[in-house]
Design an enzyme around this catalytic site. Structure first.
Site, short mmCIF file in Angstrom:
data_model
loop_
_atom_site.label_atom_id
_atom_site.label_comp_id
_atom_site.label_asym_id
_atom_site.label_seq_id
_atom_site.Cartn_x
_atom_site.Cartn_y
_atom_site.Cartn_z
N ASN A 66 -7.69 -2.29 -74.30
CA ASN A 66 -6.75 -3.25 -73.71
C ASN A 66 -5.35 -2.64 -73.52
O ASN A 66 -4.42 -3.34 -73.09
CB ASN A 66 -6.69 -4.55 -74.53
CG ASN A 66 -6.11 -4.33 -75.91
OD1 ASN A 66 -5.65 -3.23 -76.24
ND2 ASN A 66 -6.11 -5.37 -76.73
N ARG A 115 -1.29 13.91 -99.67
CA ARG A 115 -2.30 13.36 -98.76
C ARG A 115 -3.20 14.48 -98.26
O ARG A 115 -2.84 15.66 -98.29
CB ARG A 115 -1.61 12.72 -97.53
CG ARG A 115 -0.81 11.48 -97.84
CD ARG A 115 -1.71 10.29 -98.15
NE ARG A 115 -0.94 9.10 -98.47
CZ ARG A 115 -0.46 8.81 -99.68
NH1 ARG A 115 -0.64 9.63 -100.71
NH2 ARG A 115 0.22 7.69 -99.88
N ASN A 153 -5.93 11.40 -93.61
CA ASN A 153 -4.76 11.38 -92.71
C ASN A 153 -5.00 12.18 -91.43
O ASN A 153 -4.86 13.41 -91.43
CB ASN A 153 -3.53 11.89 -93.45
CG ASN A 153 -3.05 10.88 -94.47
OD1 ASN A 153 -3.78 10.51 -95.38
ND2 ASN A 153 -1.84 10.40 -94.28
N TYR A 177 -4.89 -4.56 -94.27
CA TYR A 177 -5.51 -3.55 -93.39
C TYR A 177 -6.76 -2.97 -94.07
O TYR A 177 -7.85 -2.98 -93.48
CB TYR A 177 -4.50 -2.44 -93.07
CG TYR A 177 -5.16 -1.24 -92.44
CD1 TYR A 177 -5.86 -1.37 -91.24
CD2 TYR A 177 -5.11 0.03 -93.04
CE1 TYR A 177 -6.49 -0.28 -90.66
CE2 TYR A 177 -5.73 1.11 -92.47
CZ TYR A 177 -6.42 0.96 -91.28
OH TYR A 177 -7.07 2.04 -90.72
N ASN A 202 -8.03 -9.20 -85.19
CA ASN A 202 -8.33 -8.03 -84.35
C ASN A 202 -9.32 -7.08 -85.00
O ASN A 202 -10.11 -6.42 -84.31
CB ASN A 202 -7.04 -7.27 -84.01
CG ASN A 202 -6.16 -8.09 -83.08
OD1 ASN A 202 -6.60 -9.08 -82.51
ND2 ASN A 202 -4.91 -7.69 -82.96
N LEU A 241 3.90 10.68 -90.85
CA LEU A 241 4.76 11.75 -91.32
C LEU A 241 4.87 12.92 -90.34
O LEU A 241 5.99 13.32 -89.98
CB LEU A 241 4.25 12.25 -92.69
CG LEU A 241 5.07 13.38 -93.30
CD1 LEU A 241 6.49 12.92 -93.61
CD2 LEU A 241 4.39 13.91 -94.56
N1 UDP Z 1 6.14 9.57 -95.38
C1 UDP Z 1 7.46 9.94 -95.64
N2 UDP Z 1 8.37 9.76 -94.64
C2 UDP Z 1 8.07 9.24 -93.41
C3 UDP Z 1 6.72 8.87 -93.17
C4 UDP Z 1 5.79 9.05 -94.17
O1 UDP Z 1 7.79 10.41 -96.72
O2 UDP Z 1 8.97 9.08 -92.57
C5 UDP Z 1 5.14 9.79 -96.43
C6 UDP Z 1 4.38 8.54 -96.84
O3 UDP Z 1 5.07 7.86 -97.86
C7 UDP Z 1 3.04 9.12 -97.30
C8 UDP Z 1 2.86 10.35 -96.44
O4 UDP Z 1 4.16 10.65 -95.91
O5 UDP Z 1 3.12 9.53 -98.64
C9 UDP Z 1 1.91 10.13 -95.27
O6 UDP Z 1 2.30 8.93 -94.63
P1 UDP Z 1 1.70 8.48 -93.24
O7 UDP Z 1 2.39 7.23 -92.83
O8 UDP Z 1 1.73 9.63 -92.29
O9 UDP Z 1 0.16 8.20 -93.55
P2 UDP Z 1 -0.54 7.22 -94.63
O10 UDP Z 1 -0.83 8.10 -95.82
O11 UDP Z 1 0.37 6.09 -94.91
O12 UDP Z 1 -1.79 6.81 -93.95
#
Ligand code: UDP
Length: 323
Positions: free
Chosen positions: A30, A219, A168, A139, A90, A188
């Site tokens: 969509n 991660r 990730n 989620y 969704n 990130l």
């Molecule tokens: N993170 C961070 N700064 C940012 C975005 C993410 O320090 O601007 C950290 C976040 O806290 C996590 C890791 O990077 O520990 C990966 O985050 P992301 O959102 O990429 O993926 P998630 O693990 O949430 O699916």
């Protein structure tokens, strides 16, 4: 022919680029978060909503679909906490409509995109598929609900499925034609690369007081093309009846801290990042690392690309983007 729902999104569009080498593909999207230009031009594109049961019936009547891959979902943890209705409608309700229409048209093979968020805050160093699932946000719960429903359906009806729990996802297609583009961006690696490309003032590290060697979250980053290839193996295992129901983790088996990811981005780009230490982000577990031994043993899959290759491919794409 394979129906790819959400084939204009980040992971879906990368999957289509690989799958189209082997199968004809119909994409349903969509375009609420996906991009039409990311869809491989060889795929048939239907613009429409998964919740539209009539449209699904038309698609399944019109095309000889032998399997469905389902990438269309909302996937922001924070948003799911403030707007759970959106996530249950969704991610759960729409998927139930899809499964109902699949059953009606006797389409038996289903690949479902799930997530490491189904595990919540695991108390093990390396997460296996048998690790207890205990999601801590809507989620993760929305994805686990569908996993549980699939198990019930497979016992009662003619449906075979593979659930893939992504860790990730990152990186971009080898030619840099498509890449990771969310609006707003929360992940990130794209955030760091947008900063290094001059589109963000700085990078904020969400917490440096975790119980990890450098205090930042760890991660398991996995290249989107490696993810795509796992989907193709999973589909083949269903089509060839080697699998009836299966759940697999998809990760590298290696963990990198936020600081290590920033350092690798600096090395790849040759540019120094401006980094500030911020507060923890709510709901972030200290460490999420997958064991992908099961899919390696059963389907012969393993991640081929390491963190440097992930970031290099993402940079090849990001440096040509305008924000
Ligand atoms: N993170 C961070 N700064 C940012 C975005 C993410 O320090 O601007 C950290 C976040 O806290 C996590 C890791 O990077 O520990 C990966 O985050 P992301 O959102 O990429 O993926 P998630 O693990 O949430 O699916």
């Amino acid at each position: 022919m394979i129906l790819v729902i959400g084939g204009a999104g980040y992971i879906g569009s990368h999957l289509v680029k690989e799958l189209i080498k082997k199968e004809s593909v119909v994409v349903l999207d969509n375009l609420s978060t996906g991009h039409q230009k990311a869809i491989d031009p060889e795929a048939i594109f239907v613009e429409g909503d998964l919740r539209n049961e009539d449209l699904l019936n038309i698609i399944f009547s019109k095309y000889p679909i032998k399997g469905v891959m389902h990438f269309a979902a909302n996937s922001l943890v924070g948003e799911s906490v403030v707007d759970p209705l959106k996530y249950y409608e969704n991610n759960v309700s729409a998927t139930l409509t899809l499964l109902k229409v699949m059953l009606k048209h006797s389409v038996e093979n289903f690949i479902f995109s799930s997530t490491a968020a189904t595990y919540g805050i695991p108390n093990v160093d390396v997460i296996r598929e048998s690790t207890v699932t205990n999601p801590i946000n809507p989620y993760g719960r929305s994805k686990l609900m569908i996993e549980q429903i699939l198990a019930d359906y497979a016992k009662a009806y003619d449906i075979n499925y593979v659930v893939l729990r992504y860790f990730n996802a990152a990186g971009a297609f080898e030619t840099a034609e498509i890449g990771e583009s969310h609006n707003p961006e929360t992940h990130l690696i794209p955030i760091i690369l947008q900063h290094l490309a001059g589109y963000r003032e700085k990078v904020s590290v969400f917490g440096s007081d975790y119980e990890t060697p450098d205090g930042t979250c760890i991660r398991d980053y996995i290249h989107v093309t490696d993810l795509a290839n796992a989907h193709i193996l999973a589909l083949e295992s269903l089509l060839e009846r080697r699998n009836k129901t299966a759940t697999y983790n998809l990760g590298n088996g290696l963990g990198y801290s936020v600081k290590e990811v920033i350092e690798t981005c600096e090395k790849v780009t040759g540019i120094q990042a401006k980094v500030e230490i911020g507060d923890r982000r709510e709901g972030d577990p200290a460490r999420l690392i997958a064991s992908s031994k099961k899919i390696h043993e059963e389907l012969g899959w393993k991640a081929e690309r390491d963190l440097t290759e992930i970031i290099q491919s993402a940079w090849n794409w990001h440096k040509n983007q305008m924000y």
